[in-house]
Write an enzyme that holds these catalytic residues in place. Structure first.
Site, PDB file in Angstrom:
ATOM      1  N   SER A  28      -4.245  -9.390   5.216  1.00 10.65           N
ATOM      2  CA  SER A  28      -5.477  -8.700   4.846  1.00 10.65           C
ATOM      3  C   SER A  28      -6.499  -9.729   4.422  1.00 10.65           C
ATOM      4  O   SER A  28      -6.197 -10.614   3.613  1.00 10.65           O
ATOM      5  CB  SER A  28      -5.217  -7.707   3.712  1.00 10.65           C
ATOM      6  OG  SER A  28      -6.431  -7.310   3.087  1.00 10.65           O
ATOM      7  N   GLY A  29      -7.735  -9.600   4.933  1.00 11.83           N
ATOM      8  CA  GLY A  29      -8.793 -10.512   4.529  1.00 11.83           C
ATOM      9  C   GLY A  29      -9.249 -10.269   3.109  1.00 11.83           C
ATOM     10  O   GLY A  29      -9.345 -11.202   2.302  1.00 11.83           O
ATOM     11  N   SER A  30      -9.538  -9.007   2.759  1.00  9.83           N
ATOM     12  CA  SER A  30      -9.999  -8.722   1.395  1.00  9.83           C
ATOM     13  C   SER A  30      -8.932  -9.084   0.376  1.00  9.83           C
ATOM     14  O   SER A  30      -9.244  -9.638  -0.692  1.00  9.83           O
ATOM     15  CB  SER A  30     -10.389  -7.248   1.260  1.00  9.83           C
ATOM     16  OG  SER A  30      -9.279  -6.394   1.409  1.00  9.83           O
ATOM     17  N   CYS A  34     -13.664  -5.272   5.708  1.00  5.90           N
ATOM     18  CA  CYS A  34     -12.321  -5.413   6.280  1.00  5.90           C
ATOM     19  C   CYS A  34     -12.166  -6.718   7.060  1.00  5.90           C
ATOM     20  O   CYS A  34     -12.736  -6.878   8.148  1.00  5.90           O
ATOM     21  CB  CYS A  34     -11.955  -4.224   7.158  1.00  5.90           C
ATOM     22  SG  CYS A  34     -10.223  -4.243   7.686  1.00  5.90           S
ATOM     23  N   GLY A  35     -11.389  -7.645   6.524  1.00  3.08           N
ATOM     24  CA  GLY A  35     -11.229  -8.958   7.132  1.00  3.08           C
ATOM     25  C   GLY A  35     -10.370  -8.961   8.385  1.00  3.08           C
ATOM     26  O   GLY A  35     -10.761  -9.516   9.425  1.00  3.08           O
ATOM     27  N   THR A  36      -9.192  -8.325   8.319  1.00  2.69           N
ATOM     28  CA  THR A  36      -8.340  -8.304   9.509  1.00  2.69           C
ATOM     29  C   THR A  36      -8.960  -7.421  10.594  1.00  2.69           C
ATOM     30  O   THR A  36      -8.842  -7.713  11.789  1.00  2.69           O
ATOM     31  CB  THR A  36      -6.926  -7.810   9.168  1.00  2.69           C
ATOM     32  OG1 THR A  36      -7.015  -6.602   8.391  1.00  2.69           O
ATOM     33  CG2 THR A  36      -6.155  -8.859   8.383  1.00  2.69           C
ATOM     34  N   ASP A  76     -11.570   1.939   3.449  1.00  2.00           N
ATOM     35  CA  ASP A  76     -11.682   0.589   2.912  1.00  2.00           C
ATOM     36  C   ASP A  76     -13.096   0.395   2.389  1.00  2.00           C
ATOM     37  O   ASP A  76     -14.076   0.669   3.082  1.00  2.00           O
ATOM     38  CB  ASP A  76     -11.378  -0.413   4.036  1.00  2.00           C
ATOM     39  CG  ASP A  76     -11.234  -1.851   3.544  1.00  2.00           C
ATOM     40  OD1 ASP A  76     -11.755  -2.173   2.462  1.00  2.00           O
ATOM     41  OD2 ASP A  76     -10.617  -2.649   4.275  1.00  2.00           O
ATOM     42  N   GLN A 132       0.857  -1.177   0.000  1.00  3.97           N
ATOM     43  CA  GLN A 132       0.000   0.000   0.000  1.00  3.97           C
ATOM     44  C   GLN A 132       0.901   1.237   0.000  1.00  3.97           C
ATOM     45  O   GLN A 132       2.115   1.115   0.212  1.00  3.97           O
ATOM     46  CB  GLN A 132      -0.944  -0.031   1.207  1.00  3.97           C
ATOM     47  CG  GLN A 132      -1.981  -1.133   1.106  1.00  3.97           C
ATOM     48  CD  GLN A 132      -2.870  -1.270   2.324  1.00  3.97           C
ATOM     49  OE1 GLN A 132      -2.665  -0.604   3.342  1.00  3.97           O
ATOM     50  NE2 GLN A 132      -3.856  -2.152   2.237  1.00  3.97           N
TER      51      GLN A 132
END
Length: 340
Positions: free
Chosen positions: A87-89, A248-250, A244, A79
């Site tokens: 990161s989940g996504s 957001c997965g995390t 985001d 990033q």
């Protein structure tokens, strides 16, 4: 370098599927540390994430050969500010890219893909049909609470927040304390608040993973709220100034650890998390565990990834803007801190 364009519930996670240079390091965590500390690693991130090739929305995932014998592939998230551990996504984007590009063989109706990250192994269970990856359920890395209900003096007054780990560290803030709601019309205000709070929290509460020194510091501030239907609404704010698009997965993994610590959720329970654009993840608590002797949980995150394009990026040695740049008109006020 060849990039496959993918998004997970609205959050773009481009996947570098070809032309990725060799990244030094004996482990994926070592490679993460190199990308964040070595000038050559920083130049690679700038090349991919900044203008004119990049933009403030989304990430670039470097696909790497796995080191762990159980992993099918490894990746690190780039990033504009730095390389990130998990990161989940982006795990959903990488799984979708691996299967739909044929890098990992797709089996219908279900394919298991094991991803190696700097934070550990992520197990992806992909539902597949007619050559498409329709949905991905991730078994995330162990998540744990660092501290609940810490207080911080801000321009909004004294606010309370939780510090928790879900693959990276989060400051989790109930958005009502700022007099805001999580809606698209408030995205700029949320992001501005998130950037200010991130700096304050990092100054006041230094954190580091007890077993992975390369993972340290508050990566993001995530605002949270509850919709009338009981769904958790979230907005993760990301440097230099954006929201985001996914739930957001995390961040939801970190938040799930706080719910478990407060006795509000138990093993086998599941909930829905809704993003600022109304896309959704299913979030589950799979198991309890420990990390360095402290209580932790194993979360699951389920969402959809979609492939929408492919591009090739190259470096022109005569390009005076080859290092990349960012401007505050598009990237937000914090972009002024990015050196030319």
């Amino acid at each position: 370098m060849q990039l496959l364009d993918v998004h997970a519930e609205g959050e773009i996670g481009k996947v570098a599927i070809g032309g990725v240079p060799k990244i030094p390091g004996a482990t994926i965590a070592d490679k993460l540390a190199w990308l964040n500390s070595d000038p050559k690693g920083q130049e690679l991130r700038r090349f991919l994430c900044l203008e004119p090739r990049g933009n403030p929305i989304g990430s670039v995932n470097l696909l790497l050969p796995p080191i762990h014998p159980d992993a099918d592939a490894a990746f690190i998230i780039l990033q504009p500010d730095q390389a990130h551990a998990s990161s989940g996504s982006n795990s959903i984007c990488v799984t979708t890219a691996l299967l739909e590009a044929g890098i990992v063989e797709m089996h219908e109706p279900e394919t298991i893909v094991v991803l190696e990250t700097a934070a550990g192994l992520v197990r992806a269970k992909a539902t597949c049909h007619d050559g498409r990856c329709e949905r991905v359920e991730l078994t995330m890395v162990p998540s744990f609470v660092h501290e609940l209900d810490v207080s911080l003096d801000t321009k909004w007054g004294r606010i309370s927040l939780d510090i928790s780990y879900g693959g990276v560290f989060y400051a989790l803030v109930d958005v009502q304390q700022l007099g805001l709601t999580i809606e698209k019309k408030n995205a700029a205000a949320l992001v501005s608040a998130g950037m200010e709070l991130k700096a304050l929290v990092n100054a006041a509460f230094p954190v580091a993973h007890p077993e992975i020194p390369a993972v340290s510091g508050i990566a993001y501030v995530m605002f949270r709220d509850n919709d009338p239907d009981g769904v958790i609404r979230t907005c993760t704010t990301m440097w230099p100034g954006r929201a985001d698009r996914s739930p957001c997965g995390t961040g939801n993994s970190a938040n799930l650890a706080t719910l478990h610590a407060r006795g509000r959720i138990k093993v086998g329970d599941a909930l829905t998390s809704r993003s600022i654009i109304n896309s959704e993840f299913r979030v589950g608590l799979k198991a309890e565990t420990t990390v360095a002797g402290r209580p932790a949980i194993i979360p699951t995150i389920s969402g959809r990834g979609f492939t929408f394009g492919q591009q090739t990026v190259a470096l022109d040695p005569f390009d005076p803007l080859a290092r990349g740049f960012a401007m505050t008109d598009v990237w937000g006020p914090s972009a002024g801190d990015i050196p030319d």
